[in-house]
Write a protein that holds these residues in place. Sequence first.
Motif, PDB file in Angstrom:
ATOM      1  N   THR A  11      -0.762  20.324 -41.489  1.00 36.62           N
ATOM      2  CA  THR A  11       0.221  20.535 -40.440  1.00 36.62           C
ATOM      3  C   THR A  11      -0.160  19.750 -39.198  1.00 36.62           C
ATOM      4  OG1 THR A  11      -0.901  22.495 -39.569  1.00 36.62           O
ATOM      5  CG2 THR A  11       0.826  22.864 -41.212  1.00 36.62           C
ATOM      6  N   ILE A  12       0.855  19.317 -38.481  1.00 28.63           N
ATOM      7  CA  ILE A  12       0.678  18.661 -37.196  1.00 28.63           C
ATOM      8  C   ILE A  12       1.589  19.395 -36.227  1.00 28.63           C
ATOM      9  CG2 ILE A  12       0.902  16.527 -35.875  1.00 28.63           C
ATOM     10  CD1 ILE A  12       0.653  15.023 -38.582  1.00 28.63           C
ATOM     11  N   MET A  13       0.990  19.995 -35.206  1.00 32.22           N
ATOM     12  CA  MET A  13       1.731  20.785 -34.224  1.00 32.22           C
ATOM     13  C   MET A  13       2.643  21.806 -34.906  1.00 32.22           C
ATOM     14  SD  MET A  13       2.481  17.863 -31.341  1.00 32.22           S
ATOM     15  CE  MET A  13       3.266  18.989 -30.188  1.00 32.22           C
ATOM     16  N   GLY A  14       2.148  22.400 -35.993  1.00 33.48           N
ATOM     17  CA  GLY A  14       2.891  23.417 -36.722  1.00 33.48           C
ATOM     18  C   GLY A  14       3.873  22.888 -37.750  1.00 33.48           C
ATOM     19  N   VAL A  15       4.059  21.571 -37.805  1.00 35.79           N
ATOM     20  CA  VAL A  15       4.991  20.964 -38.764  1.00 35.79           C
ATOM     21  C   VAL A  15       4.233  20.675 -40.057  1.00 35.79           C
ATOM     22  CG1 VAL A  15       6.499  19.003 -39.244  1.00 35.79           C
ATOM     23  CG2 VAL A  15       6.354  19.935 -36.915  1.00 35.79           C
ATOM     24  N   ALA A  16       4.646  21.309 -41.147  1.00 33.18           N
ATOM     25  CA  ALA A  16       4.001  21.101 -42.445  1.00 33.18           C
ATOM     26  C   ALA A  16       4.502  19.808 -43.081  1.00 33.18           C
ATOM     27  CB  ALA A  16       4.294  22.274 -43.375  1.00 33.18           C
ATOM     28  N   ILE A  17       3.554  19.047 -43.618  1.00 33.25           N
ATOM     29  CA  ILE A  17       3.887  17.797 -44.300  1.00 33.25           C
ATOM     30  C   ILE A  17       3.271  17.894 -45.692  1.00 33.25           C
ATOM     31  CG2 ILE A  17       3.676  15.295 -44.276  1.00 33.25           C
ATOM     32  CD1 ILE A  17       3.298  15.523 -41.209  1.00 33.25           C
ATOM     33  N   ALA A  18       4.122  17.987 -46.700  1.00 35.20           N
ATOM     34  CA  ALA A  18       3.674  18.258 -48.069  1.00 35.20           C
ATOM     35  C   ALA A  18       2.817  17.139 -48.648  1.00 35.20           C
ATOM     36  CB  ALA A  18       4.866  18.523 -48.969  1.00 35.20           C
ATOM     37  N   ASP A  19       3.184  15.907 -48.401  1.00 40.68           N
ATOM     38  CA  ASP A  19       2.459  14.769 -48.956  1.00 40.68           C
ATOM     39  C   ASP A  19       1.207  14.486 -48.134  1.00 40.68           C
ATOM     40  OD1 ASP A  19       1.986  11.632 -48.891  1.00 40.68           O
ATOM     41  OD2 ASP A  19       2.891  12.153 -50.825  1.00 40.68           O
ATOM     42  N   ARG A  20       0.047  14.584 -48.772  1.00 41.50           N
ATOM     43  CA  ARG A  20      -1.234  14.425 -48.070  1.00 41.50           C
ATOM     44  C   ARG A  20      -1.364  13.053 -47.410  1.00 41.50           C
ATOM     45  NH1 ARG A  20      -4.810  17.526 -47.852  1.00 41.50           N
ATOM     46  NH2 ARG A  20      -7.019  17.705 -48.089  1.00 41.50           N
ATOM     47  N   GLN A  21      -0.971  12.012 -48.119  1.00 41.76           N
ATOM     48  CA  GLN A  21      -1.069  10.651 -47.583  1.00 41.76           C
ATOM     49  C   GLN A  21      -0.169  10.482 -46.357  1.00 41.76           C
ATOM     50  OE1 GLN A  21      -3.184   8.321 -48.550  1.00 41.76           O
ATOM     51  NE2 GLN A  21      -2.454   6.759 -47.155  1.00 41.76           N
ATOM     52  N   CYS A  22       1.052  10.980 -46.438  1.00 36.95           N
ATOM     53  CA  CYS A  22       1.970  10.898 -45.295  1.00 36.95           C
ATOM     54  C   CYS A  22       1.417  11.674 -44.113  1.00 36.95           C
ATOM     55  CB  CYS A  22       3.348  11.441 -45.666  1.00 36.95           C
ATOM     56  SG  CYS A  22       4.337  10.295 -46.647  1.00 36.95           S
ATOM     57  N   CYS A  23       0.859  12.832 -44.375  1.00 37.05           N
ATOM     58  CA  CYS A  23       0.301  13.647 -43.301  1.00 37.05           C
ATOM     59  C   CYS A  23      -0.819  12.896 -42.580  1.00 37.05           C
ATOM     60  CB  CYS A  23      -0.221  14.973 -43.856  1.00 37.05           C
ATOM     61  SG  CYS A  23      -0.781  16.110 -42.574  1.00 37.05           S
ATOM     62  N   ARG A  24      -1.705  12.281 -43.336  1.00 36.63           N
ATOM     63  CA  ARG A  24      -2.801  11.533 -42.716  1.00 36.63           C
ATOM     64  C   ARG A  24      -2.288  10.333 -41.937  1.00 36.63           C
ATOM     65  NH1 ARG A  24      -6.889  11.292 -47.646  1.00 36.63           N
ATOM     66  NH2 ARG A  24      -6.053   9.194 -47.590  1.00 36.63           N
ATOM     67  N   CYS A  25      -1.307   9.646 -42.483  1.00 37.20           N
ATOM     68  CA  CYS A  25      -0.751   8.472 -41.781  1.00 37.20           C
ATOM     69  C   CYS A  25      -0.087   8.872 -40.468  1.00 37.20           C
ATOM     70  CB  CYS A  25       0.249   7.747 -42.674  1.00 37.20           C
ATOM     71  SG  CYS A  25      -0.503   6.872 -44.051  1.00 37.20           S
TER      72      CYS A  25
END
Length: 68
Positions: A11-25
Amino acid sequence: MQFSFDNQQQTIMGVAIADRQCCRCVRDAMLFNVYEDWRPTVSDVQRAAQEAQDAASRANRKFKEEFQ
């Protein structure tokens, strides 16, 4: 709101991002700008995550079209 992220929950600022690679990017891109004194909003995170996921989907689709 202060910029925060949770690598375990993806999560970034409470926003969940399912794809690990996208989240890191998205996290890394935003961190570089936060260091330059940018203060993102939750809607900035949502928009960046959506754009990253859309780009990944287009790239995957293009790859499959070319090599399958």
